[in-house]
Design an enzyme around this catalytic site. Structure first.
Site, mmCIF file in Angstrom:
data_model
loop_
_atom_site.group_PDB
_atom_site.id
_atom_site.type_symbol
_atom_site.label_atom_id
_atom_site.label_comp_id
_atom_site.label_asym_id
_atom_site.label_seq_id
_atom_site.Cartn_x
_atom_site.Cartn_y
_atom_site.Cartn_z
ATOM 1 N N GLU A 498 -9.990 -20.535 -3.498
ATOM 2 C CA GLU A 498 -9.531 -19.771 -4.654
ATOM 3 C C GLU A 498 -8.047 -19.450 -4.432
ATOM 4 O O GLU A 498 -7.198 -20.116 -4.961
ATOM 5 C CB GLU A 498 -10.381 -18.516 -4.841
ATOM 6 C CG GLU A 498 -9.991 -17.769 -6.092
ATOM 7 C CD GLU A 498 -11.182 -17.220 -6.851
ATOM 8 O OE1 GLU A 498 -12.287 -17.216 -6.342
ATOM 9 O OE2 GLU A 498 -10.963 -16.790 -8.012
ATOM 10 N N GLU A 764 -13.677 -7.669 -0.749
ATOM 11 C CA GLU A 764 -13.697 -7.900 -2.196
ATOM 12 C C GLU A 764 -14.674 -6.959 -2.899
ATOM 13 O O GLU A 764 -14.425 -6.497 -4.000
ATOM 14 C CB GLU A 764 -14.117 -9.353 -2.463
ATOM 15 C CG GLU A 764 -14.256 -9.708 -3.926
ATOM 16 C CD GLU A 764 -14.487 -11.193 -4.157
ATOM 17 O OE1 GLU A 764 -14.994 -11.864 -3.235
ATOM 18 O OE2 GLU A 764 -14.142 -11.677 -5.250
HETATM 19 C C1 BGC Z 1 -11.176 -13.199 -8.023
HETATM 20 C C2 BGC Z 1 -10.755 -11.824 -8.419
HETATM 21 C C3 BGC Z 1 -10.267 -11.955 -9.821
HETATM 22 C C4 BGC Z 1 -11.489 -12.261 -10.618
HETATM 23 C C5 BGC Z 1 -11.389 -12.188 -12.076
HETATM 24 C C6 BGC Z 1 -12.341 -13.575 -8.845
HETATM 25 O O1 BGC Z 1 -12.841 -14.802 -8.536
HETATM 26 O O2 BGC Z 1 -11.400 -13.321 -6.680
HETATM 27 O O3 BGC Z 1 -10.157 -11.049 -7.531
HETATM 28 O O4 BGC Z 1 -9.478 -10.950 -10.311
HETATM 29 O O5 BGC Z 1 -12.065 -13.466 -10.209
HETATM 30 O O6 BGC Z 1 -12.371 -11.389 -12.428
#
Ligand code: BGC
Length: 920
Positions: A498, A764
């Site tokens: 990501e 997270e």
């Molecule tokens: C990310 C987040 C991001 C989100 C959007 C995720 O996959 O890791 O931090 O803001 O997607 O909702």
């Protein structure tokens, strides 16, 4: 201006000041002695250090010279500003002759104080201009292959095609005495530049990540010390970088199309005044070597048998190398990188080795970090050693890699076949605490693995410590979260496939980020990614920047990063240039919000209160509150820019949205209910945090806020949009003790529970791992996601009470929020190296006595709030505060005595603190 002179005057009574003033931290475009500045009128700043209290600047003079000798003789042949009456010591715009590409400029400054005494000149500083126009580039784009323009999609299974990283070299002769040499380098890909056997910097993955189709950065290096008379060799290795590695979750390599390319230009200035340029072209030679594969997500395959010893030095036999391919089809918009490159930072020693399966060795570094592992290894030539990385361990002691998703994060070495030596991967990075090594014929020692930390090279600016050790670890976790997610782009996470510039994450964390590290140039860069390069035609900003075409646009809290992050640049650094640059984009964003809302009501779009534990995730109450936030911020931005008509318009908009919020969602009994009759902590956090609560309903809404917390047993349940506000909101609702409670809770869900579970970065999710449920779903379970680290903003601005009032800390507020020690902290020590200089706020609470030590930099003033029922209870430096030098009493306000001070160090003591203030 007049106000500041008057303020200065009452502070002058104390006597001579100028002899005690020194100027330091002379910066150009936020950096000390930067090489490669491409703004035609760079901005300069300095810090005023003054031993005497109340030192203010009333005028400055800047000299800019083309050579150090002229500057030493006080000759500003490029700019002599003369004495300029102004209290501005940051963001001072260069006003001299037109600056020339590639030239050095030497400068110094002196100031006058309020007694009209002049300081000594600052130490000479320097900046070097970059290449200002396309025509300044004579070098060609070169590569190792012919153009193919191929985008490669990650196969669902099986092996994935990666390519070796080519090496380039160019021999040239320097035939006469030289003064200076500057190298400029860029890549569609990532480069490592060498001169005469050494890298020119400790940078990695330069030139970083942009939307390569819109903007490509270059970096500049002063390589004078590495150049030599006679033969020289320029060398470069070209990796895939963000240009060609598998990118984020796109599943694609070569996302931007095309092959990796390199552009290098060396400019030599000779003593006799002549110049020479050595640029990449078809006279450069190229080959491949030990780096068989190097991908940001997948890792590196390094075959030490194919090393090219001496490839970057003279005397190396390159007869078998091929001529580099010149690619005239590249149409890159090359601009100087406005900030620092990513560099290798600290090295972390391993603490422990385990062997959960025979021959599988796991090193614990004790810190979740980002970078790579240096391995000391020995073995047969060609013996394969595999190094894998993970943030956590499985219950059986093996590494937990499920949360890396498609990122292999694996480095493979084929050993050289010598005695023990060091191996490091190239052109990759991993997020990890644990390093698994397999393939060795022996049991390794602890010293065989070292973590090499990598991040954009920004100096630390903030330190927070308090009486609760777990909170000190939390503040460090927030800092580590930032380091790991500050690789040229502020990202969500550094480990899985990501690693994208999620805008929502960026905006909730930005103020914390600016406390922790010197971030203005870093954000200057990213705000181009966001506002200039990722905006959709209808004005919506992307969910990520640099843009990736597979995510959305215009989502509440994410798209709003446009106004909010620009505003932070003004708030923290007094930067109006960045506001002006992006203002058209920001107003288009406001048009988008107007076009997609109805009667001032907005929804939240795709994410809402992302990752909250209770209460609605998506809600018009949240969307509407955020719309008010964005309008408020835009009113401030327009005011800062002198766009008065717009300021009024946005101000009115903010009021209209607020009125709509009150009408639609606030109930007479104090509850906040959205159109689906739902509620949650985040509603109250936003209502109080954004001042949407009318005075007459305040008490009732505060009661409901407390009830919403009680429903969760006084535990936090908010997600991305509520969390940044909830602590501040509780204070505004009159419940600082609850704000402290949320910070100090040691049971799930809470910040400190994660610390107690051993976190060394921010997770997270509140429940990324729990003892009862184990790991959360691996699809989204990062252990290095900085957003929850936004708690540090509260620690700095409320617990330490250190904040700016207006732009750039010229006027500072010191207002610690205290509660009874057993419910909060008994002491706090915070330091912040602001753009105006070092600010400290340190306090200690002993029964009913409060001691506060404060440092305010030169040219700044501060309003200081102390808990006190009466002025007579406050001393400074052991004297009644009323008689203390440079301390002006302003008022008593809600159990606090309020003072105005100028620069200097102060020790306030307040006795008989009112019960109400710290008894909750
Ligand atoms: C990310 C987040 C991001 C989100 C959007 C995720 O996959 O890791 O931090 O803001 O997607 O909702």
């Amino acid at each position: 201006m007049l106000k500041s002179i008057l303020l200065g005057l009452w502070l002058t009574a104390t006597g001579a000041l100028a002899t005690t003033v020194t100027l330091s931290d002379t910066r150009c475009e936020y950096r000390e002695n930067p090489v490669g500045v491409d703004t035609p009128a760079p901005r300069l700043s300095w810090v005023i250090n003054a031993a005497t209290r109340g030192t203010r600047q009333t005028a400055w003079q800047i000299l800019v010279a083309s050579n150090p000798a002229a500057l030493a003789k006080n000759q500003g042949d490029w700019w002599d500003s003369g004495q300029v009456n102004s209290d501005q010591s940051i963001q001072v715009v260069y006003g001299g002759k037109s600056l020339v590409a590639g030239q050095n400029y030497f400068w110094k400054v002196r100031i006058w104080n309020q007694a009209n005494q002049v300081s000594d000149w600052s130490q000479p500083a320097r900046w070097t201009m970059g290449l200002l126009n396309a025509a300044d580039w004579q070098a060609k784009w070169i590569g190792f292959s012919t153009p193919t323009n191929s985008v490669v999609t990650l196969p669902k299974s099986g092996s994935y095609p990666l390519q070796p990283a080519p090496f380039f070299r160019k021999t040239f002769t320097v035939g006469k005495a030289f003064k200076r040499a500057t190298a400029f380098a860029s890549a569609l890909g990532a480069y490592e530049l060498h001169l005469n056997g050494q890298p020119v910097d400790t940078d990695a993955l330069s030139p970083g990540w942009t939307d390569f189709n819109r903007r490509v950065h270059y970096f500049s290096y002063d390589v004078t010390a590495q150049l030599q008379r006679g033969d020289n060799v320029l060398g470069a290795i070209l990796g895939d970088g963000w240009f060609a590695s598998y990118l984020a979750f796109t599943g694609k390599r070569h996302y931007y199309g095309g092959d990796c390319r390199l552009r290098v230009q060396l400019q030599i200035e000779y003593q006799d005044g002549t110049r020479e340029t050595i640029g990449s072209d078809d006279s450069w030679k190229a080959t491949t070597g030990p780096i068989r594969e190097a991908d940001l997500l997948m890792g590196c395959v390094y075959d030490a048998r194919a090393e090219l010893p001496g490839w970057d030095k003279t005397g190396f036999d390159d007869r078998n190398w091929q001529p580099a391919v010149v690619d005239d089809t590249v149409k890159a918009n090359l601009v100087a990188h406005p900030g620092e490159p990513i560099r290798r930072g600290e090295e972390i020693s391993a603490l422990k080795i385990t062997e959960p399966k025979p021959g599988v060795y796991i090193f614990d570094l004790g810190q979740n970090m980002v970078g790579w592992a240096r391995l000391l290894a020995k073995g047969n030539a060609g013996q394969q050693i595999v190094v894998r990385h993970a943030e956590m361990l499985n219950p059986d002691g093996t590494i937990y890699t499920a949360n890396l998703r498609a990122a292999k994060a694996t480095d493979t070495y084929y050993l050289a076949g010598q005695s023990q030596r060091a191996y490091e991967p190239a052109f990759t990075f991993h997020g990890f605490r644990y390093v698994e090594v397999t393939g060795l014929n022996y049991r390794p020692k602890l010293a065989d693995v070292t973590g090499i930390v990598l991040h954009s090279d920004l100096p630390r600016t903030g330190w927070f410590e308090c009486s609760e050790p777990l909170v000190n670890q939390l503040a460090l976790n927030s800092l580590w979260g930032q380091k790991g997610n500050f690789l040229d782009v502020p990202t969500d996470c550094p480990q899985r496939n990501e690693r994208a510039g999620w805008t929502g994450d960026a905006q909730v964390f930005m103020k914390t980020a600016c406390f922790n590290l010197a971030a203005p140039a870093f954000y200057t860069k990213w705000l181009d990614d966001l506002c200039e390069d990722s905006q959709r035609a209808d004005g919506a900003f992307g969910d990520v920047a640099p843009s990736l075409k597979i995510v959305g646009f215009g989502n509440t809290g994410w798209s709003d990063a446009g106004p909010i992050c620009n505003w932070r640049m003004f708030e923290m650094y007094g930067d109006t240039r960045v506001l002006r640059r992006h203002y058209p984009a920001l107003t288009r964003h406001m048009a988008f919000l107007a076009n997609t809302s109805k009667d001032f009501v907005r929804g939240t779009g795709a994410y809402g209160d992302w990752l909250r534990l209770a209460g609605p995730q998506k809600s018009d109450a949240i969307g509407t509150a955020y719309y008010a936030y964005t309008a408020q911020v835009m009113a401030k931005i327009a005011t800062a820019l002198g766009e008065t008509a717009d300021a009024e318009k946005f101000h009115k908009l903010a009021n209209d949205i607020r009125a709509g919020f009150v009408k639609n969602y606030l109930k007479a009994d104090g509850r906040i209910l959205d159109s689906k009759n739902e509620t949650g902590q985040t509603f109250y956090a936003l209502a109080f945090g954004l001042d949407l609560v009318p005075d007459d309903l305040k008490t009732k809404i505060a009661e409901q806020f407390v009830a919403a917390l009680h429903q969760q047993d006084d535990h936090i349940a908010t997600g991305f949009l509520g969390t940044p506000f909830i602590l501040f909101a509780l204070q505004k609702a009159g419940h600082p003790e609850l704000a402290y409670k949320l910070v100090l809770n040691k049971t799930y869900p809470s910040w400190l529970q994660q610390v107690l579970w051993g976190s060394t970065t921010m997770w997270e999710r509140w429940d990324g791992w729990t003892p009862t449920k184990g790991f959360q779903s691996p699809g989204m379970n990062s252990f290095n996601h900085y957003w929850l680290g936004c708690v540090s903003e509260w620690l700095f601005t409320q617990a330490a009470g250190l904040d700016t009032d207006g732009p750039g800390f010229a006027h500072i507020v010191i207002r610690p929020e205290i509660v009874k020690s057993e419910n909060g902290f008994s002491w706090v020590k915070a330091k912040y190296n602001s753009i105006h200089g070092l600010i400290t706020s340190q306090w200690k609470l002993d029964s009913d006595q409060f001691r506060l030590n404060v440092t305010i930099p030169g040219n700044c003033t501060a309003t200081v709030y102390l808990p006190a029922a009466a002025l007579a209870d406050v001393t400074e430096g052991g004297k009644p505060a009323t008689t203390a030098e440079g301390v002006k009493f302003l008022r008593l306000e809600n159990g606090r005595a309020v003072f105005e001070i100028g620069s200097g160090q102060y020790e306030f003591v307040a006795r008989r603190i009112p019960r109400g203030e710290h008894s909750k």
